[in-house]
Design a protein around this motif. Structure first.
Motif, PDB file in Angstrom:
ATOM      1  N   GLN A  25       0.758  -1.299  -0.081  1.00  0.00           N
ATOM      2  CA  GLN A  25       0.068  -0.071  -0.099  1.00  0.00           C
ATOM      3  C   GLN A  25       0.798   1.477   0.009  1.00  0.00           C
ATOM      4  O   GLN A  25       0.597   2.062  -0.691  1.00  0.00           O
ATOM      5  CB  GLN A  25      -1.010   0.064   1.308  1.00  0.00           C
ATOM      6  CG  GLN A  25      -1.949  -0.903   1.036  1.00  0.00           C
ATOM      7  CD  GLN A  25      -2.918  -1.032   2.297  1.00  0.00           C
ATOM      8  OE1 GLN A  25      -2.521  -0.679   3.384  1.00  0.00           O
ATOM      9  NE2 GLN A  25      -4.045  -1.790   2.217  1.00  0.00           N
ATOM     10  N   PHE A  26       1.905   1.302   0.613  1.00  0.00           N
ATOM     11  CA  PHE A  26       2.719   2.562   0.902  1.00  0.00           C
ATOM     12  C   PHE A  26       3.362   2.707  -0.659  1.00  0.00           C
ATOM     13  O   PHE A  26       4.049   3.784  -0.854  1.00  0.00           O
ATOM     14  CB  PHE A  26       3.991   2.312   1.766  1.00  0.00           C
ATOM     15  CG  PHE A  26       3.687   2.196   3.232  1.00  0.00           C
ATOM     16  CD1 PHE A  26       2.453   3.278   3.455  1.00  0.00           C
ATOM     17  CD2 PHE A  26       4.190   1.593   4.063  1.00  0.00           C
ATOM     18  CE1 PHE A  26       2.179   3.488   4.779  1.00  0.00           C
ATOM     19  CE2 PHE A  26       3.804   1.801   5.577  1.00  0.00           C
ATOM     20  CZ  PHE A  26       2.688   2.770   5.885  1.00  0.00           C
ATOM     21  N   GLY A  27       3.442   1.738  -1.473  1.00  0.00           N
ATOM     22  CA  GLY A  27       3.735   1.912  -2.681  1.00  0.00           C
ATOM     23  C   GLY A  27       3.150   2.740  -3.797  1.00  0.00           C
ATOM     24  O   GLY A  27       3.388   3.442  -4.854  1.00  0.00           O
ATOM     25  N   SER A  28       1.635   3.138  -3.193  1.00  0.00           N
ATOM     26  CA  SER A  28       0.918   3.962  -3.848  1.00  0.00           C
ATOM     27  C   SER A  28       0.708   5.444  -3.223  1.00  0.00           C
ATOM     28  O   SER A  28      -0.236   6.225  -3.620  1.00  0.00           O
ATOM     29  CB  SER A  28      -0.549   3.338  -4.213  1.00  0.00           C
ATOM     30  OG  SER A  28      -1.251   3.322  -2.951  1.00  0.00           O
ATOM     31  N   LEU A  29       1.719   5.752  -2.476  1.00  0.00           N
ATOM     32  CA  LEU A  29       1.812   7.100  -1.843  1.00  0.00           C
ATOM     33  C   LEU A  29       1.927   8.097  -2.867  1.00  0.00           C
ATOM     34  O   LEU A  29       2.466   7.973  -4.026  1.00  0.00           O
ATOM     35  CB  LEU A  29       2.865   7.142  -1.052  1.00  0.00           C
ATOM     36  CG  LEU A  29       2.886   6.380   0.440  1.00  0.00           C
ATOM     37  CD1 LEU A  29       3.989   6.473   1.045  1.00  0.00           C
ATOM     38  CD2 LEU A  29       1.790   7.229   1.347  1.00  0.00           C
ATOM     39  N   TRP A  33       4.248  12.993  -0.702  1.00  0.00           N
ATOM     40  CA  TRP A  33       3.647  12.646   0.381  1.00  0.00           C
ATOM     41  C   TRP A  33       4.039  13.185   1.668  1.00  0.00           C
ATOM     42  O   TRP A  33       3.364  13.455   2.718  1.00  0.00           O
ATOM     43  CB  TRP A  33       3.407  11.274   0.520  1.00  0.00           C
ATOM     44  CG  TRP A  33       4.671  10.521   0.585  1.00  0.00           C
ATOM     45  CD1 TRP A  33       5.669  10.092  -0.165  1.00  0.00           C
ATOM     46  CD2 TRP A  33       5.367  10.148   1.955  1.00  0.00           C
ATOM     47  NE1 TRP A  33       6.679   9.526   0.223  1.00  0.00           N
ATOM     48  CE2 TRP A  33       6.626   9.573   1.631  1.00  0.00           C
ATOM     49  CE3 TRP A  33       5.038  10.341   3.278  1.00  0.00           C
ATOM     50  CZ2 TRP A  33       7.557   8.956   2.831  1.00  0.00           C
ATOM     51  CZ3 TRP A  33       5.907   9.910   4.397  1.00  0.00           C
ATOM     52  CH2 TRP A  33       7.217   9.259   3.906  1.00  0.00           C
ATOM     53  N   GLU A  39       9.014  10.444  -3.127  1.00  0.00           N
ATOM     54  CA  GLU A  39       8.269   9.704  -4.177  1.00  0.00           C
ATOM     55  C   GLU A  39       7.816   8.389  -3.210  1.00  0.00           C
ATOM     56  O   GLU A  39       8.288   8.263  -2.074  1.00  0.00           O
ATOM     57  CB  GLU A  39       8.678   9.289  -5.315  1.00  0.00           C
ATOM     58  CG  GLU A  39       9.127  10.371  -6.189  1.00  0.00           C
ATOM     59  CD  GLU A  39       7.622  10.903  -6.869  1.00  0.00           C
ATOM     60  OE1 GLU A  39       6.950  10.242  -7.235  1.00  0.00           O
ATOM     61  OE2 GLU A  39       7.845  12.198  -7.183  1.00  0.00           O
ATOM     62  N   ALA A  40       6.845   7.696  -3.574  1.00  0.00           N
ATOM     63  CA  ALA A  40       6.422   6.283  -2.929  1.00  0.00           C
ATOM     64  C   ALA A  40       7.371   5.464  -3.131  1.00  0.00           C
ATOM     65  O   ALA A  40       8.269   5.682  -3.985  1.00  0.00           O
ATOM     66  CB  ALA A  40       5.324   5.773  -3.428  1.00  0.00           C
ATOM     67  N   ARG A  46       9.964  -1.881  -2.503  1.00  0.00           N
ATOM     68  CA  ARG A  46       8.914  -2.815  -1.996  1.00  0.00           C
ATOM     69  C   ARG A  46       9.484  -4.327  -2.014  1.00  0.00           C
ATOM     70  O   ARG A  46       9.102  -5.113  -1.011  1.00  0.00           O
ATOM     71  CB  ARG A  46       7.561  -2.706  -2.825  1.00  0.00           C
ATOM     72  CG  ARG A  46       7.053  -1.304  -2.353  1.00  0.00           C
ATOM     73  CD  ARG A  46       5.663  -1.092  -2.978  1.00  0.00           C
ATOM     74  NE  ARG A  46       5.552  -1.642  -4.546  1.00  0.00           N
ATOM     75  CZ  ARG A  46       5.738  -0.825  -5.320  1.00  0.00           C
ATOM     76  NH1 ARG A  46       5.858   0.415  -5.708  1.00  0.00           N
ATOM     77  NH2 ARG A  46       5.327  -1.311  -6.872  1.00  0.00           N
ATOM     78  N   PRO A  68       6.820   4.481   6.340  1.00  0.00           N
ATOM     79  CA  PRO A  68       7.662   4.964   4.893  1.00  0.00           C
ATOM     80  C   PRO A  68       8.347   5.968   5.465  1.00  0.00           C
ATOM     81  O   PRO A  68       7.969   6.672   6.599  1.00  0.00           O
ATOM     82  CB  PRO A  68       6.554   5.367   4.018  1.00  0.00           C
ATOM     83  CG  PRO A  68       5.423   5.806   4.710  1.00  0.00           C
ATOM     84  CD  PRO A  68       5.545   5.084   6.049  1.00  0.00           C
ATOM     85  N   GLY A  72      11.817   7.648  -0.027  1.00  0.00           N
ATOM     86  CA  GLY A  72      11.177   6.436  -0.735  1.00  0.00           C
ATOM     87  C   GLY A  72      11.612   5.210  -0.178  1.00  0.00           C
ATOM     88  O   GLY A  72      11.664   4.073  -0.781  1.00  0.00           O
ATOM     89  N   TYR A  74      11.757   2.617   3.606  1.00  0.00           N
ATOM     90  CA  TYR A  74      10.900   1.885   4.944  1.00  0.00           C
ATOM     91  C   TYR A  74      11.818   2.070   6.060  1.00  0.00           C
ATOM     92  O   TYR A  74      13.041   1.568   6.062  1.00  0.00           O
ATOM     93  CB  TYR A  74      10.380   0.463   4.471  1.00  0.00           C
ATOM     94  CG  TYR A  74       9.378   0.287   3.485  1.00  0.00           C
ATOM     95  CD1 TYR A  74       8.125   0.732   3.677  1.00  0.00           C
ATOM     96  CD2 TYR A  74      10.148   0.031   1.971  1.00  0.00           C
ATOM     97  CE1 TYR A  74       7.101   0.603   2.656  1.00  0.00           C
ATOM     98  CE2 TYR A  74       9.060  -0.185   1.001  1.00  0.00           C
ATOM     99  CZ  TYR A  74       7.636   0.193   1.215  1.00  0.00           C
ATOM    100  OH  TYR A  74       6.501  -0.061   0.482  1.00  0.00           O
TER     101      TYR A  74
END
Length: 124
Positions: A25-29, A33, A39-40, A46, A68, A72, A74
């Motif tokens: 889900q954090f890939g679609s930030l 953000w 960026e995501a 991921r 996140p 970009g 984690y």
């Protein structure tokens, strides 16, 4: 979780499935953000995060805190007793780890032996 043959979710602990879903889900930030232009996390970042989650000894540890980070990446954090293990994945997929005991960081070099890190965490 959407079906993906590369992630074997059958028989997987619920915390691990939820953690993988959070990483995805954090890939679609949205762009910017964090208001710092980030960026995501990329697909490669991921994948690195999911690979990490797949090697955690699931029966021994609680679900990690996952957030996140700017740029970009984690940040993962596990807490057991008076010990914490923090693992960061940078946007270039570089991985750093920090061990903390009773609130004090333990100075380490770069870690690649994740089994040893989780063994340390389990020995609380």
């Amino acid at each position: 979780i959407a079906a993906n043959a590369s992630i074997p979710v059958g028989g997987m602990e619920q915390w691990r499935r939820e953690a993988i879903q959070k990483v995805i889900q954090f890939g679609s930030l949205a762009a910017n953000w964090d208001s710092y232009g980030s960026e995501a996390p990329t697909r490669e970042v991921r994948k690195t995060a999911i690979d990490l989650l797949l090697i955690v000894p699931g029966e021994l540890f609680p679900a990690p805190l996952i957030v996140p980070v700017s740029g970009g990446g984690y940040h993962f954090e596990w807490s057991v007793g008076d010990r914490e293990l923090e693992i960061s994945i940078e946007p270039d997929c570089h991985i750093d780890a920090l061990r903390v005991e009773r609130g004090m960081p333990i100075e380490d070099g770069p870690y690649r032996d994740f089994a040893a890190l989780f063994d340390w965490l389990a020995a609380h």
